[in-house]
Design a protein around this motif. Structure first.
Motif: not given
Length: 352
Positions: A72-76, A107-116
């Protein structure tokens, strides 16, 4: 080359598309690779159009994977960079526009939430694949952005979320395209060299549809065998700093020369052999074009011959360094001024 040897080479020539094919198998066959079913060595209209772009030196597109985000941090951080902390507008696969820091966070939260929630993802699996698509200075930036949009829809739209942002603060108009690794079908995006070759061709095609001359050929098509240097290496040279890669390569060449092992390497001989075939293929088709009697074909044949005549010597990096060292040694031997002011070892200054 003897007349007999030249004829044997011509008899053994591969199809014309050999000159622009990449060394790797692509997942999609280009129209310019499909031979005439009746006369396989005949130049089809698609082949002729591509040949004309090549010898006319149409600008080459660049499609490059710049990295992958891991968490998440890297994506952000990556999204903040390509959106300039929310100052630039991003566009998603659905055509939605993401503006400001709020859009960036969504956008960042949607992608990382799905990743979890993805229980099949490895701990070190990627969240996104980051791609840059670029054209030379002077290219219409609107056409570049439209071409990237069409490219992304065709390449990723059916199976991946993505977002792209255009940057205009550089002389090269370019677009940052970030594609979510996890596909809708559960498979992860893992592009190979063959995929990149196909992506380059697809991007070039979308540019041509929009009136921009563009090509996507491998280096060998233009007579080059040396790989392009990385951007960081080029930047260091511009600042007058000798990169470690240059120092190491030069040291290796010097050691090999001193040890008497400066003979050609097997891969260098293969590269030269490939270039002989490529250049012979160009010239063979120049002859075919001249035989048609058509004025435009004869004009293209002339351009082909000029293109071949101006192709660089197929020189590897090691061969280039060897030539530089040999030239420097020759200058020292022939320029007496370089020997002036030198004294014999062990003698005091001023005594000869």
């Amino acid at each position: 080359m003897s007349g007999k040897g030249a004829q044997e080479l011509l008899d053994d020539l591969p199809p014309i598309s050999y000159v622009w094919r990449t060394p790797v198998r692509r997942p999609r066959v280009s129209e310019s690779d499909i031979p005439d079913p009746v006369a396989p060595h005949r130049v089809t209209p698609a082949m002729r159009a591509r040949l004309e772009r090549i010898v006319g030196r149409a600008p080459e597109v660049m499609v490059k994977i710049t990295g992958r985000t891991k968490d998440a941090g890297h994506l952000q951080s990556h999204l903040e960079y390509i959106m300039r902390n929310g100052e630039l507008t991003a566009e998603t696969e659905q055509g939605s526009l993401m503006r400001g820091r709020e859009g960036l966070r969504d956008l960042q939260s949607r992608w990382t939430d799905d990743t979890v929630l993805d229980d099949k993802r490895r701990r070190d699996g990627t969240v996104s694949v980051n791609i840059i698509l670029s054209m030379p200075p002077g290219t219409d930036p609107i056409a570049v952005k439209d071409a990237v949009r069409a490219f992304a829809i065709e390449t990723f739209g059916a199976n991946h979320d993505y977002v792209f942002v255009q940057h205009l603060d550089d002389k090269h108009p370019h677009v940052h395209l970030t594609v979510r690794s996890q596909g809708y079908d559960g498979k992860r995006l893992n592009p190979r060299k063959a995929d990149l070759a196909t992506w380059r061709e697809r991007f070039a095609q979308e540019l041509r549809v929009r009136g921009v001359a563009a090509e996507a050929t491998p280096r060998r098509t233009r007579g080059k065998v040396r790989k392009h240097d990385k951007g960081t290496v080029v930047a260091l040279r511009r600042r007058g700093v000798v990169p470690d890669t240059d120092k190491g390569a030069r040291d290796d060449v010097v050691r090999a020369a001193k040890g008497g092992s400066s003979a050609a390497r097997p891969w260098e001989a293969k590269a030269r052999e490939r270039q002989v075939k490529i250049r012979a293929q160009y010239l063979a088709h120049a002859k075919d074009l001249e035989r048609t009697g058509n004025g435009s074909d004869r004009a293209l044949a002339t351009k082909v011959r000029e293109f071949v005549a101006k192709m660089p010597d197929p020189e590897t990096r090691r061969e280039h360094l060897l030539r530089e060292l040999a030239a420097a040694a020759q200058r020292k031997r022939t320029d007496p001024a370089r020997g002036e002011g030198k004294r014999e070892p062990g003698k005091p200054r001023g005594e000869r």
